[in-house]
Design a protein around this motif. Structure first.
Motif, PDB file in Angstrom:
ATOM      1  N   PHE A  54       0.807  -1.223   0.000  1.00 56.45           N
ATOM      2  CA  PHE A  54       0.000   0.000   0.000  1.00 56.45           C
ATOM      3  C   PHE A  54       0.840   1.272   0.000  1.00 56.45           C
ATOM      4  N   TYR A  55       1.946   1.305   0.706  1.00 49.63           N
ATOM      5  CA  TYR A  55       2.766   2.516   0.707  1.00 49.63           C
ATOM      6  C   TYR A  55       3.183   2.902  -0.707  1.00 49.63           C
ATOM      7  N   ILE A  56       3.501   1.905  -1.512  1.00 49.25           N
ATOM      8  CA  ILE A  56       3.892   2.189  -2.902  1.00 49.25           C
ATOM      9  C   ILE A  56       2.676   2.582  -3.739  1.00 49.25           C
ATOM     10  N   THR A  57       1.596   1.815  -3.638  1.00 47.87           N
ATOM     11  CA  THR A  57       0.426   2.130  -4.473  1.00 47.87           C
ATOM     12  C   THR A  57      -0.187   3.468  -4.069  1.00 47.87           C
ATOM     13  N   PHE A  58      -0.085   3.846  -2.791  1.00 47.71           N
ATOM     14  CA  PHE A  58      -0.618   5.148  -2.378  1.00 47.71           C
ATOM     15  C   PHE A  58       0.154   6.280  -3.046  1.00 47.71           C
ATOM     16  N   LEU A  59       1.459   6.113  -3.198  1.00 46.06           N
ATOM     17  CA  LEU A  59       2.246   7.133  -3.902  1.00 46.06           C
ATOM     18  C   LEU A  59       1.734   7.318  -5.332  1.00 46.06           C
ATOM     19  N   VAL A  60       1.388   6.212  -5.986  1.00 43.52           N
ATOM     20  CA  VAL A  60       0.825   6.296  -7.341  1.00 43.52           C
ATOM     21  C   VAL A  60      -0.531   6.999  -7.302  1.00 43.52           C
ATOM     22  N   MET A  61      -1.348   6.673  -6.305  1.00 41.01           N
ATOM     23  CA  MET A  61      -2.688   7.268  -6.192  1.00 41.01           C
ATOM     24  C   MET A  61      -2.642   8.758  -5.871  1.00 41.01           C
ATOM     25  N   LEU A  62      -1.519   9.241  -5.364  1.00 44.32           N
ATOM     26  CA  LEU A  62      -1.414  10.662  -5.071  1.00 44.32           C
ATOM     27  C   LEU A  62      -1.470  11.522  -6.341  1.00 44.32           C
ATOM     28  N   ILE A  63      -1.125  10.935  -7.479  1.00 39.27           N
ATOM     29  CA  ILE A  63      -1.180  11.704  -8.738  1.00 39.27           C
ATOM     30  C   ILE A  63      -2.619  12.133  -9.042  1.00 39.27           C
ATOM     31  N   ILE A 101      -4.800  22.239  -1.268  1.00 31.64           N
ATOM     32  CA  ILE A 101      -5.312  21.099  -0.500  1.00 31.64           C
ATOM     33  C   ILE A 101      -4.776  21.137   0.932  1.00 31.64           C
ATOM     34  N   PRO A 102      -5.660  21.098   1.936  1.00 32.95           N
ATOM     35  CA  PRO A 102      -5.152  20.997   3.313  1.00 32.95           C
ATOM     36  C   PRO A 102      -4.322  19.728   3.476  1.00 32.95           C
ATOM     37  N   ILE A 103      -3.213  19.831   4.166  1.00 34.85           N
ATOM     38  CA  ILE A 103      -2.316  18.684   4.326  1.00 34.85           C
ATOM     39  C   ILE A 103      -3.033  17.499   4.964  1.00 34.85           C
ATOM     40  N   GLU A 104      -4.027  17.782   5.792  1.00 34.46           N
ATOM     41  CA  GLU A 104      -4.793  16.712   6.427  1.00 34.46           C
ATOM     42  C   GLU A 104      -5.502  15.827   5.403  1.00 34.46           C
ATOM     43  N   ASP A 105      -5.847  16.382   4.253  1.00 38.19           N
ATOM     44  CA  ASP A 105      -6.560  15.597   3.236  1.00 38.19           C
ATOM     45  C   ASP A 105      -5.745  14.416   2.727  1.00 38.19           C
ATOM     46  N   THR A 106      -4.413  14.536   2.735  1.00 39.55           N
ATOM     47  CA  THR A 106      -3.600  13.398   2.289  1.00 39.55           C
ATOM     48  C   THR A 106      -3.717  12.243   3.286  1.00 39.55           C
ATOM     49  N   VAL A 107      -3.763  12.564   4.579  1.00 44.91           N
ATOM     50  CA  VAL A 107      -3.918  11.521   5.596  1.00 44.91           C
ATOM     51  C   VAL A 107      -5.342  10.977   5.559  1.00 44.91           C
ATOM     52  N   TYR A 108      -6.312  11.849   5.305  1.00 44.30           N
ATOM     53  CA  TYR A 108      -7.707  11.421   5.169  1.00 44.30           C
ATOM     54  C   TYR A 108      -7.825  10.397   4.034  1.00 44.30           C
ATOM     55  N   ALA A 109      -7.236  10.711   2.875  1.00 45.67           N
ATOM     56  CA  ALA A 109      -7.274   9.789   1.733  1.00 45.67           C
ATOM     57  C   ALA A 109      -6.548   8.494   2.072  1.00 45.67           C
ATOM     58  N   PHE A 110      -5.393   8.611   2.706  1.00 44.72           N
ATOM     59  CA  PHE A 110      -4.621   7.440   3.116  1.00 44.72           C
ATOM     60  C   PHE A 110      -5.472   6.528   3.999  1.00 44.72           C
ATOM     61  N   SER A 111      -6.118   7.107   5.003  1.00 48.68           N
ATOM     62  CA  SER A 111      -6.929   6.316   5.946  1.00 48.68           C
ATOM     63  C   SER A 111      -8.149   5.720   5.263  1.00 48.68           C
ATOM     64  N   ILE A 143      -8.577   4.866   2.125  1.00 49.89           N
ATOM     65  CA  ILE A 143      -8.200   3.761   1.245  1.00 49.89           C
ATOM     66  C   ILE A 143      -7.666   2.574   2.051  1.00 49.89           C
ATOM     67  N   LEU A 144      -6.794   2.864   3.026  1.00 47.85           N
ATOM     68  CA  LEU A 144      -6.229   1.781   3.833  1.00 47.85           C
ATOM     69  C   LEU A 144      -7.321   1.017   4.574  1.00 47.85           C
ATOM     70  N   LEU A 145      -8.289   1.710   5.122  1.00 48.55           N
ATOM     71  CA  LEU A 145      -9.369   1.035   5.848  1.00 48.55           C
ATOM     72  C   LEU A 145     -10.145   0.106   4.919  1.00 48.55           C
ATOM     73  N   ASN A 146     -10.454   0.562   3.723  1.00 46.50           N
ATOM     74  CA  ASN A 146     -11.162  -0.286   2.752  1.00 46.50           C
ATOM     75  C   ASN A 146     -10.331  -1.507   2.378  1.00 46.50           C
ATOM     76  N   LEU A 147      -9.044  -1.303   2.134  1.00 41.80           N
ATOM     77  CA  LEU A 147      -8.175  -2.426   1.781  1.00 41.80           C
ATOM     78  C   LEU A 147      -8.020  -3.395   2.950  1.00 41.80           C
ATOM     79  N   PHE A 148      -7.916  -2.852   4.149  1.00 39.55           N
ATOM     80  CA  PHE A 148      -7.770  -3.704   5.330  1.00 39.55           C
ATOM     81  C   PHE A 148      -9.014  -4.583   5.522  1.00 39.55           C
ATOM     82  N   ILE A 149     -10.184  -3.981   5.374  1.00 41.28           N
ATOM     83  CA  ILE A 149     -11.432  -4.751   5.509  1.00 41.28           C
ATOM     84  C   ILE A 149     -11.517  -5.805   4.405  1.00 41.28           C
ATOM     85  N   MET A 150     -11.173  -5.430   3.169  1.00 43.51           N
ATOM     86  CA  MET A 150     -11.181  -6.418   2.075  1.00 43.51           C
ATOM     87  C   MET A 150     -10.205  -7.545   2.365  1.00 43.51           C
ATOM     88  N   ASN A 151      -9.048  -7.203   2.887  1.00 43.09           N
ATOM     89  CA  ASN A 151      -8.037  -8.205   3.234  1.00 43.09           C
ATOM     90  C   ASN A 151      -8.567  -9.170   4.293  1.00 43.09           C
TER      91      ASN A 151
END
Length: 189
Positions: free
Chosen positions: A117-126, A160-170, A172-180
């Motif tokens: 996820f750390y790598i794919t999140f970097l891609v999703m930041l685009i 973009i407020p810097i908090e939005d990057t953590v919001y997006a991270f959380s 997406i990560l929560l959805n992936l974690f639940i799917m996992n």
């Protein structure tokens, strides 16, 4: 949606953020524009799809476990410090606290997910910077979503407020974690 929609409703009612009526159809459900509800269906789906597509096409695209653990612990410390040093700014406090909590849970239950996820999140930041940039006022006259800067760090990445990057991270990560979790429960023991 179970976490982020109630969060969105409360923050909208409290004036922590809001929506520019000029950009919405006018239909609201629990104080939120219908477009915001659709956001929480479309964006997580697209991000989860992107994550799995990247893993499918680039199966070795992941961090080493040692790097994953180091980054995770570093993020947990930074987010915790940011959360508690900004306890009076609700967007910062809730957002950074949730991010630290999710990383803590993931590192203890699904370190492999974080390694990818750390790598794919970097891609999703685009696309994140493009879409969220427009929503927060880049390239348009007025923002679609506005923020009360008394409730965040008032640090912007472009608009973009810097908090939005953590919001997006959380988000997406929560959805992936639940799917996992659901995937591992389906596997025969």
């Amino acid at each position: 949606m179970l976490i982020f929609i109630p969060w969105d409703i409360v923050f909208t009612q409290q004036g922590i953020w809001g929506f520019n009526e000029d950009y919405f159809l006018g239909t609201k459900l629990f104080f939120l524009p219908i477009e915001e509800w659709l956001f929480f269906i479309c964006i997580p789906y697209a991000c989860v799809f992107t994550h799995y597509a990247l893993i499918y096409y680039f199966p070795n695209l992941k961090l080493p476990m040692k790097t994953t653990k180091t980054l995770s612990y570093l993020f947990i410390v930074i987010l915790t410090i940011l959360a508690f040093s900004n306890y009076n700014k609700w967007y910062s406090f809730i957002n950074f606290s949730l991010g630290a909590l999710l990383i803590t849970i993931a590192i203890n239950n699904s370190i492999e997910l974080l390694a990818n996820f750390y790598i794919t999140f970097l891609v999703m930041l685009i696309p994140f910077f493009i879409v969220n940039g427009v929503l927060t006022g880049s390239f348009i006259e007025n923002e679609v979503v506005w923020y009360n800067n008394l409730e965040n760090l008032n640090i912007r990445l472009f608009t973009i407020p810097i908090e939005d990057t953590v919001y997006a991270f959380s988000l997406i990560l929560l959805n992936l974690f639940i799917m996992n979790l659901l995937e591992t429960k389906k596997l025969p023991q």
